[in-house]
Design a protein around this motif. Structure first.
Motif, PDB file in Angstrom:
ATOM      1  N   LYS A 153       0.810  -1.222   0.000  1.00 44.70           N
ATOM      2  CA  LYS A 153       0.000   0.000   0.000  1.00 44.70           C
ATOM      3  C   LYS A 153       0.844   1.272   0.000  1.00 44.70           C
ATOM      4  CE  LYS A 153      -3.853   2.175   2.389  1.00 44.70           C
ATOM      5  NZ  LYS A 153      -4.772   2.120   3.533  1.00 44.70           N
ATOM      6  N   GLN A 157       1.281   3.975  -3.165  1.00 42.95           N
ATOM      7  CA  GLN A 157       1.005   5.414  -3.066  1.00 42.95           C
ATOM      8  C   GLN A 157       2.180   6.227  -3.602  1.00 42.95           C
ATOM      9  OE1 GLN A 157       0.072   5.712   1.128  1.00 42.95           O
ATOM     10  NE2 GLN A 157      -2.121   5.433   0.768  1.00 42.95           N
ATOM     11  N   GLU A 160       2.265   5.941  -7.351  1.00 43.22           N
ATOM     12  CA  GLU A 160       1.191   6.774  -7.898  1.00 43.22           C
ATOM     13  C   GLU A 160       1.591   8.255  -7.891  1.00 43.22           C
ATOM     14  OE1 GLU A 160      -2.167   7.770  -9.826  1.00 43.22           O
ATOM     15  OE2 GLU A 160      -1.528   5.725  -9.424  1.00 43.22           O
TER      16      GLU A 160
END
Length: 189
Positions: A153, A157, A160
């Protein structure tokens, strides 16, 4: 730039993997521009031609699997007489940490099989690369499994954020102002 190529592997099982960072960048750009890539068998991929600021440019996602990406790049670039220095390849980069993104022209291929195939098929390494950092697993023997799995996770992020930072340079890239795009990407804020 006349051809922007996002690298990845086709199929749902690869959709969220680190190796598909290039596909993800193209998907996000298409979303921002409100366009859709369509399957084109003669170019071995999904693609779309766009016009922006009086510039024509192709977006391409090879559907040949990573190790044969060059087949799609060469098919489209030869058909439209696009020179290697007018091509930008967007790809995952083991040598950059998640969250980092760098732009360069030419240079080594860093063991990236997609880049190796493209360079072999084009007969040159003299094309642009937008390198999206995914980090390294630490051991060479772990690379294949690492790139073919989704990031955690926190890493996702960061990746991204790098993709979004890369998208901010799109107006410069489409105008072939890669020096300004590099300055924007490489300057710490």
């Amino acid at each position: 730039m006349k051809l922007i190529v996002g690298l990845g592997n086709p199929g749902k099982e690869y959709a969220g993997t680190r190796h598909n960072a290039g596909f993800h960048w193209i998907d996000r750009l298409a979303e921002v521009l409100g366009i859709t890539l369509k399957s084109e068998a003669r170019f071995h991929g999904t693609c779309v031609r766009i016009q922006q600021n009086n510039q024509e440019c192709w977006l391409l996602q090879p559907q040949t699997y990573m190790n044969a990406s060059g087949r799609a790049v060469v098919a489209l670039s030869q058909f439209y007489k696009i020179h290697p220095d007018e091509i930008m390849i967007i790809h995952d980069e083991l040598d950059l940490l998640p969250g980092e993104i760098k732009l360069k022209k030419g240079g080594g291929l860093g063991g990236h099989n997609g880049l190796k195939d493209i360079a072999a098929k084009l007969g040159t390494q003299d094309f642009w690369r937008l390198r999206i950092g995914i980090g390294h697993p630490g051991e060479r023997s772990a690379v294949t499994g690492y790139v073919l799995h989704p990031p955690g996770k926190e890493e996702a992020q960061l990746i991204e954020q790098a993709v979004e930072k890369g998208l901010e340079t799109w107006p410069l890239i489409v105008q072939s102002d890669c020096q300004a795009a590099m300055l924007k990407l490489h300057t710490k804020t």
